[in-house]
Write a protein that holds these residues in place. Structure first.
Motif, PDB file in Angstrom:
ATOM      1  N   GLU A  58      12.221   7.203   3.268  1.00 50.44           N
ATOM      2  CA  GLU A  58      10.767   7.107   3.363  1.00 50.44           C
ATOM      3  C   GLU A  58      10.296   5.669   3.208  1.00 50.44           C
ATOM      4  O   GLU A  58       9.417   5.215   3.925  1.00 50.44           O
ATOM      5  CB  GLU A  58      10.107   8.014   2.318  1.00 50.44           C
ATOM      6  CG  GLU A  58      10.068   9.477   2.708  1.00 50.44           C
ATOM      7  CD  GLU A  58       9.164   9.727   3.917  1.00 50.44           C
ATOM      8  OE1 GLU A  58       8.094   9.116   3.987  1.00 50.44           O
ATOM      9  OE2 GLU A  58       9.542  10.536   4.784  1.00 50.44           O
ATOM     10  N   ALA A  59      10.916   4.954   2.271  1.00 48.91           N
ATOM     11  CA  ALA A  59      10.568   3.548   2.069  1.00 48.91           C
ATOM     12  C   ALA A  59      10.990   2.729   3.282  1.00 48.91           C
ATOM     13  O   ALA A  59      10.282   1.806   3.696  1.00 48.91           O
ATOM     14  CB  ALA A  59      11.221   3.011   0.805  1.00 48.91           C
ATOM     15  N   LEU A  85      16.008   2.383  -1.755  1.00 45.97           N
ATOM     16  CA  LEU A  85      14.795   3.177  -1.977  1.00 45.97           C
ATOM     17  C   LEU A  85      14.695   4.435  -1.125  1.00 45.97           C
ATOM     18  O   LEU A  85      13.760   5.212  -1.273  1.00 45.97           O
ATOM     19  CB  LEU A  85      13.547   2.313  -1.748  1.00 45.97           C
ATOM     20  CG  LEU A  85      13.383   1.055  -2.589  1.00 45.97           C
ATOM     21  CD1 LEU A  85      12.155   0.296  -2.149  1.00 45.97           C
ATOM     22  CD2 LEU A  85      13.288   1.379  -4.057  1.00 45.97           C
ATOM     23  N   VAL A 144       7.721   3.887  -2.016  1.00 44.81           N
ATOM     24  CA  VAL A 144       8.287   5.231  -2.113  1.00 44.81           C
ATOM     25  C   VAL A 144       7.198   6.258  -2.408  1.00 44.81           C
ATOM     26  O   VAL A 144       6.585   6.223  -3.464  1.00 44.81           O
ATOM     27  CB  VAL A 144       9.368   5.291  -3.216  1.00 44.81           C
ATOM     28  CG1 VAL A 144       9.996   6.667  -3.259  1.00 44.81           C
ATOM     29  CG2 VAL A 144      10.422   4.235  -2.968  1.00 44.81           C
ATOM     30  N   PRO A 145       6.940   7.170  -1.462  1.00 41.49           N
ATOM     31  CA  PRO A 145       5.951   8.206  -1.712  1.00 41.49           C
ATOM     32  C   PRO A 145       6.518   9.272  -2.632  1.00 41.49           C
ATOM     33  O   PRO A 145       7.704   9.256  -2.951  1.00 41.49           O
ATOM     34  CB  PRO A 145       5.666   8.777  -0.322  1.00 41.49           C
ATOM     35  CG  PRO A 145       6.863   8.473   0.497  1.00 41.49           C
ATOM     36  CD  PRO A 145       7.552   7.292  -0.128  1.00 41.49           C
ATOM     37  N   ARG A 201       2.637  11.205   1.563  1.00 38.80           N
ATOM     38  CA  ARG A 201       2.506   9.776   1.840  1.00 38.80           C
ATOM     39  C   ARG A 201       1.055   9.348   1.744  1.00 38.80           C
ATOM     40  O   ARG A 201       0.158  10.105   2.075  1.00 38.80           O
ATOM     41  CB  ARG A 201       2.948   9.476   3.270  1.00 38.80           C
ATOM     42  CG  ARG A 201       4.384   9.691   3.567  1.00 38.80           C
ATOM     43  CD  ARG A 201       4.581   9.430   5.046  1.00 38.80           C
ATOM     44  NE  ARG A 201       5.911   9.809   5.489  1.00 38.80           N
ATOM     45  CZ  ARG A 201       6.182  10.231   6.716  1.00 38.80           C
ATOM     46  NH1 ARG A 201       5.204  10.338   7.602  1.00 38.80           N
ATOM     47  NH2 ARG A 201       7.408  10.535   7.058  1.00 38.80           N
ATOM     48  N   ASP A 202       0.899   8.111   1.366  1.00 38.74           N
ATOM     49  CA  ASP A 202      -0.404   7.491   1.425  1.00 38.74           C
ATOM     50  C   ASP A 202      -0.559   7.045   2.876  1.00 38.74           C
ATOM     51  O   ASP A 202       0.045   6.078   3.293  1.00 38.74           O
ATOM     52  CB  ASP A 202      -0.409   6.293   0.467  1.00 38.74           C
ATOM     53  CG  ASP A 202      -1.795   5.790   0.240  1.00 38.74           C
ATOM     54  OD1 ASP A 202      -2.731   6.425   0.756  1.00 38.74           O
ATOM     55  OD2 ASP A 202      -1.935   4.762  -0.437  1.00 38.74           O
ATOM     56  N   SER A 203      -1.341   7.780   3.634  1.00 36.28           N
ATOM     57  CA  SER A 203      -1.350   7.557   5.080  1.00 36.28           C
ATOM     58  C   SER A 203      -2.209   6.369   5.495  1.00 36.28           C
ATOM     59  O   SER A 203      -3.180   6.033   4.834  1.00 36.28           O
ATOM     60  CB  SER A 203      -1.850   8.801   5.784  1.00 36.28           C
ATOM     61  OG  SER A 203      -2.072   8.546   7.138  1.00 36.28           O
ATOM     62  N   ILE A 230       6.855  15.597   0.976  1.00 35.52           N
ATOM     63  CA  ILE A 230       6.605  14.179   0.749  1.00 35.52           C
ATOM     64  C   ILE A 230       5.126  13.920   1.009  1.00 35.52           C
ATOM     65  O   ILE A 230       4.615  14.246   2.078  1.00 35.52           O
ATOM     66  CB  ILE A 230       7.488  13.329   1.678  1.00 35.52           C
ATOM     67  CG1 ILE A 230       8.957  13.568   1.338  1.00 35.52           C
ATOM     68  CG2 ILE A 230       7.144  11.855   1.559  1.00 35.52           C
ATOM     69  CD1 ILE A 230       9.903  13.214   2.436  1.00 35.52           C
ATOM     70  N   VAL A 272       4.396  15.579   4.621  1.00 35.96           N
ATOM     71  CA  VAL A 272       5.486  15.872   5.554  1.00 35.96           C
ATOM     72  C   VAL A 272       6.612  16.557   4.784  1.00 35.96           C
ATOM     73  O   VAL A 272       6.652  16.513   3.555  1.00 35.96           O
ATOM     74  CB  VAL A 272       6.025  14.598   6.246  1.00 35.96           C
ATOM     75  CG1 VAL A 272       5.002  14.016   7.167  1.00 35.96           C
ATOM     76  CG2 VAL A 272       6.487  13.587   5.231  1.00 35.96           C
ATOM     77  N   ARG A 283     -11.184  12.336   5.246  1.00 35.42           N
ATOM     78  CA  ARG A 283     -11.840  11.637   4.136  1.00 35.42           C
ATOM     79  C   ARG A 283     -12.323  10.229   4.504  1.00 35.42           C
ATOM     80  O   ARG A 283     -13.446   9.842   4.238  1.00 35.42           O
ATOM     81  CB  ARG A 283     -10.835  11.573   2.975  1.00 35.42           C
ATOM     82  CG  ARG A 283     -11.261  10.947   1.699  1.00 35.42           C
ATOM     83  CD  ARG A 283     -12.037  11.897   0.829  1.00 35.42           C
ATOM     84  NE  ARG A 283     -13.474  11.685   0.997  1.00 35.42           N
ATOM     85  CZ  ARG A 283     -14.362  12.652   1.007  1.00 35.42           C
ATOM     86  NH1 ARG A 283     -14.010  13.896   0.902  1.00 35.42           N
ATOM     87  NH2 ARG A 283     -15.634  12.381   1.138  1.00 35.42           N
ATOM     88  N   ARG A 284     -11.445   9.468   5.134  1.00 39.67           N
ATOM     89  CA  ARG A 284     -11.765   8.075   5.392  1.00 39.67           C
ATOM     90  C   ARG A 284     -12.996   7.927   6.286  1.00 39.67           C
ATOM     91  O   ARG A 284     -13.839   7.075   6.067  1.00 39.67           O
ATOM     92  CB  ARG A 284     -10.555   7.385   6.033  1.00 39.67           C
ATOM     93  CG  ARG A 284     -10.386   5.964   5.579  1.00 39.67           C
ATOM     94  CD  ARG A 284      -9.010   5.451   5.889  1.00 39.67           C
ATOM     95  NE  ARG A 284      -8.050   5.846   4.858  1.00 39.67           N
ATOM     96  CZ  ARG A 284      -6.785   5.435   4.847  1.00 39.67           C
ATOM     97  NH1 ARG A 284      -6.338   4.646   5.789  1.00 39.67           N
ATOM     98  NH2 ARG A 284      -5.972   5.810   3.894  1.00 39.67           N
ATOM     99  N   ASP A 309      -6.267  10.021   4.369  1.00 39.70           N
ATOM    100  CA  ASP A 309      -6.004   9.702   2.958  1.00 39.70           C
ATOM    101  C   ASP A 309      -4.552   9.943   2.612  1.00 39.70           C
ATOM    102  O   ASP A 309      -3.861   9.083   2.136  1.00 39.70           O
ATOM    103  CB  ASP A 309      -6.869  10.522   2.012  1.00 39.70           C
ATOM    104  CG  ASP A 309      -7.918  11.274   2.747  1.00 39.70           C
ATOM    105  OD1 ASP A 309      -8.751  10.571   3.336  1.00 39.70           O
ATOM    106  OD2 ASP A 309      -7.867  12.512   2.779  1.00 39.70           O
TER     107      ASP A 309
END
Lengths: 75, 395
Positions: free
Chosen positions: B286-287, B283, A10-11, A59-61, A57, A69, B21-22, A65
């Motif tokens: 998104e989950a 959840l 869950v972000p 998110r950890d993309s 939201i 959204v 960044r990555r 990084d």
């Protein structure tokens, strides 16, 4: 009761205030209703979110990084 | 502000680019490894940036079509039918094409539901304590606990409980009589009969002597769940390597995500499930989106098709969760809810769509790709969406 926001899947969800929302909508030249939706009953929604609000939201993309959204809260 | 050991000049050069960044981090580690100077670093950063900007999707690129092709082609190489084994010991998991279809169809329950249950630290390192959680999850029915016999002469069902099993499955209780009493109570409340219990022996019978009722009772007795979660038929415990040592992880056959999260000892932040609808319910969207991407990617990887770019799977998951719920791809989901009649008719059950559209007097705006292909107009994608006009003045 389990705290949903603690789950890895869950972000972070947060309600966007009017000014920020305006900026986002003008940036993408869209209407609020063009955004992806999220149900009011969604477990991950913050408590203060109401129908018509927009949530941000983060998110950890997988590809960069973080990806930001927006989703419009609907019935 | 980078963790890499590079000079401030190099950092300024790299930070100046438009890279995410990555990629910046990757550039740093390469520069650090090779020990290049500022000038070279500048050239490297510029080259990477040019390449990055080149590979971005152009405006009007048909990303959906590209995704469909990129998933569809490897799909042809997938096994039509695989059962058994999925990297996880002894647990049957549907794989390959059937699993992929199940995911994009957003089936209510997968063919082989399963959960990966992570445990809180104190439980995860101790086998005994991990087993405590196992018995809280796995459904215990009467056949696992002892022998049942029917005494036709006295019209009685007799249960002879196995002491060792009782102690094993109720690790927190030390007294077999107490456990047997609990079992007897469960039977009474479920079957509505009165039981007699002495030690580990339990017996009961129908109110009126009737052979049919007796057999009926035995049937019902077998269905009662004494401990654990009804849906979960089996739990496998495995020791796994983690970043800091080892931990026990549970894999379950059958799933009930909501119930499991509430069990003491279960780590509710890492436990997952392969049923996207259960994830959605507990959840949120998104989950569910994350799980969809993970599951589709794993299914492809399992078949050695890991060169499919995640971005395609992310697009599919985005579309499926766009409305705030999980929608299937296909006639009953995304493809069936398109605005254009012709696009819907081109997909499946052509006649029905055309007939319904005619009855309701629908109008097709010819906005999409399919419609325009049908009527023979250029599609509004790529160069097709660009209009050239000749200027009216001469200079």
């Amino acid at each position: 009761m389990v705290d949903v926001s603690q789950h890895d899947l869950v972000p972070d969800h947060s309600v966007v205030d009017e000014d920020d929302l305006e900026a986002v909508l003008t940036e993408y030249e869209i209407k609020k209703t063009d955004l992806p939706k999220i149900k009011r009953t969604d477990k991950a929604l913050p408590d203060d979110a109401e129908v018509g609000d927009v949530v941000r939201i983060v998110r950890d993309s997988r590809t960069t990084d973080e990806a930001v959204v927006y989703r419009l809260v609907v019935e | 502000m980078t963790a890499h050991d590079v000079s401030a000049d190099i950092e300024a050069v790299v930070e100046d680019t438009e890279l995410p960044r990555r990629l910046k981090d990757e550039v740093y580690s390469t520069i650090e490894e090779r020990g290049v100077g500022v000038d070279d670093a500048d050239r490297i950063a510029k080259a990477v940036e040019t390449r990055y900007l080149d590979t971005r999707v152009d405006p009007l690129d048909p990303v959906g079509t590209v995704s469909a092709q990129s998933i569809g082609e490897p799909g042809t190489q997938m096994t039509m039918n695989t059962f058994h084994y999925a990297g996880v010991a002894e647990i049957d998991v549907t794989q390959g094409l059937p699993r992929l279809i199940e995911l994009v169809d957003a089936r209510k329950t997968p063919d082989t539901p399963m959960m990966t249950v992570h445990l809180d630290e104190e439980y995860a390192t101790d086998r005994e304590r991990a087993h405590e959680v196992v018995w809280k999850i796995e459904a215990t029915r009467i056949l696992a606990l002892g022998d049942i016999s029917t005494n036709v002469a006295d019209m009685l069902v007799e249960i002879d409980l196995n002491e060792d099993t009782l102690l094993e499955r109720w690790p927190t209780v030390n007294d077999t009589d107490a456990i047997a009493e609990e079992i007897a109570e469960t039977i009474e409340s479920n079957l509505g009969v009165s039981t007699r219990q002495a030690g580990t022996l339990i017996e009961f019978g129908p109110e009126e002597p009737s052979y049919r009722d007796l057999l009926q009772l035995v049937e019902e007795l077998r269905e009662i769940v004494f401990k654990g979660i009804e849906e979960i038929t089996r739990v496998v415990i495995r020791k796994e390597e983690t970043d800091n040592g080892e931990e026990f992880v549970l894999y379950t056959e059958g799933s009930d995500f909501g119930e499991v999260l509430d069990i003491e000892g279960v780590d509710a932040s890492r436990t997952t499930c392969n049923n996207i609808h259960e994830i959605y319910r507990e959840l949120g969207v998104e989950a569910a989106r994350e799980t969809l991407i993970n599951e589709t990617m794993n299914t492809l990887e399992e078949q050695g098709l890991d060169d499919v770019n995640v971005r395609h799977l992310m697009l599919v998951a985005d579309i499926m969760t766009n409305e705030g719920t999980i929608e299937s791809i296909g006639r009953h989901g995304i493809s069936g809810s398109k605005d254009s009649v012709l696009a819907r008719a081109a997909f499946e059950v052509t006649v029905n769509h055309l007939l319904d559209a005619a009855i309701h007097g629908e109008v097709d705006e010819l906005d999409g790709v399919t419609e325009n292909v049908i009527v023979g107009k250029p599609i509004k994608l790529g160069t097709g969406d660009v209009n050239l006009r000749m200027g009216t003045t001469q200079d």
